[in-house]
Each structure stands twice: as structure tokens, then as C-alpha cells.
Design an enzyme around this catalytic site. Structure first.
Site, PDB file in Angstrom:
ATOM      1  CG  ASP A 117      -0.771   2.028   0.134  1.00 37.24           C
ATOM      2  OD1 ASP A 117      -0.513   1.319  -0.854  1.00 37.24           O
ATOM      3  OD2 ASP A 117      -1.393   3.109   0.067  1.00 37.24           O
ATOM      4  CG  LEU A 118       3.480   7.298  -0.705  1.00 35.40           C
ATOM      5  CD1 LEU A 118       4.173   7.885   0.517  1.00 35.40           C
ATOM      6  CD2 LEU A 118       4.355   7.454  -1.940  1.00 35.40           C
TER       7      LEU A 118
END
Length: 163
Positions: A117-118
Site C-alpha cells: 500500500d502506497l
């Protein structure tokens, strides 16, 4: 419906995902959306609400899996996190991130962390004042100390990043 929302939200900002999902919901006259109803919609109608062509394919793939009972959504809650992810990833367009979001937000699992997840990578970078985004190995090492509540830490990190 949660998986549909997770697929729509893939690689989108929270605001964009919410907007497109709201448009998607408005296509249906009833509050309940079934796999059969989704399959009956023309692909162009899904595209017209802002869903990319690839995600239209993914949504239809999910609906087929549910109709054909190769994915039994009601059975997922009784499975381990790993088994849920393994079942979900068999559906075209559902990857690790989507499975992790489903585990966290739909099944309420407390010990899930999405290394891909960025937002989480950027939050860790900010919090620990790293010059570069952390690697998966760095994130794994950090997250060990947060067990068995990594989901809550992920929520806190997302809030930290956005706050």
C-alpha cells in the site's frame, strides 16, 4: 459488495474511489447489488460511471466466480487470513492489496498489514524520516512489533499521513 468497492478503489485516491463507487451504486435501483445484477449490466454502462475497462473485466470476473460458486463469500469469514487471501487471489483482478483490504475492512481482521500500500509506505517514510520509501523488508521488520494488531497500526498510519 465490499469486494466490488475494493476493486473499484484499486490505485485510486480515496476521493476518486468513493465518487466512482457512488456512481456505480446509483446504477442499481435497489440498495442490494447481486452478482447476477452485475453480470446483466452492459460493460459500457459500467465504463460510463468511471470504471476503467480493466476493472469492468475484474468486476465481471468476480461476479462470475460468485455465481459459479468458485468463490463462496459467506464461507470466507471462517477461514484463516492466508486462506481468505488465497481464495480471493484466484479471481482475476484481485491481488494481495485487495485481499488485504477485504480482510481489514470487511472481515475485521486485526492483524493484517498491506506492504504494497502506497499510503502505508509513505506514512512510514514520513514517520521514520526516511529518505526513500521503505522496502517491503523494512516494513516487515517494523511491523513485527505491532503484532497482533497491525490493522490498527495501518489505520493510524493512514490517518497520520492524511492528517
Amino acid at each position: 459488495m465490499d469486494l466490488v468497492e475494493a476493486i473499484i478503489n484499486q490505485q485510486l485516491s480515496e476521493k476518486a474511489g468513493r465518487t466512482i463507487f457512488t456512481r456505480f451504486r446509483s446504477v442499481f435501483s435497489k440498495k442490494t447489488v447481486t452478482a447476477q445484477m452485475l453480470l446483466a449490466l452492459p460493460d459500457q454502462q459500467l465504463r460510463d460511471v468511471g470504471i476503467s475497462w480493466s476493472k469492468v473485466t475484474y468486476l465481471k470476473s468476480l461476479a462470475h466466480a460468485v455465481v459459479e460458486r468458485t468463490l463462496v463469500l459467506s464461507a470466507l469469514a471462517s477461514l484463516s487470513d492466508e486462506d481468505v487471501a488465497a481464495k480471493l487471489i484466484q479471481v482475476k483482478g484481485v491481488g494481495a492489496w485487495t485481499a488485504e483490504m477485504f480482510l481489514m475492512f470487511s472481515l475485521g481482521r486485526e492483524d493484517v498489514f498491506s506492504y504494497g500500500d502506497l499510503g502505508l509506505r509513505r506514512a512510514i517514510q514520513m514517520l521514520y524520516k526516511l529518505r526513500r520509501e521503505p522496502t517491503i523488508k523494512q516494513m516487515e521488520r517494523l511491523s513485527r512489533r505491532w503484532r497482533p494488531y497491525r490493522t490498527y497500526v495501518a489505520l493510524a498510519l493512514w490517518n497520520f499521513k492524511d492528517g
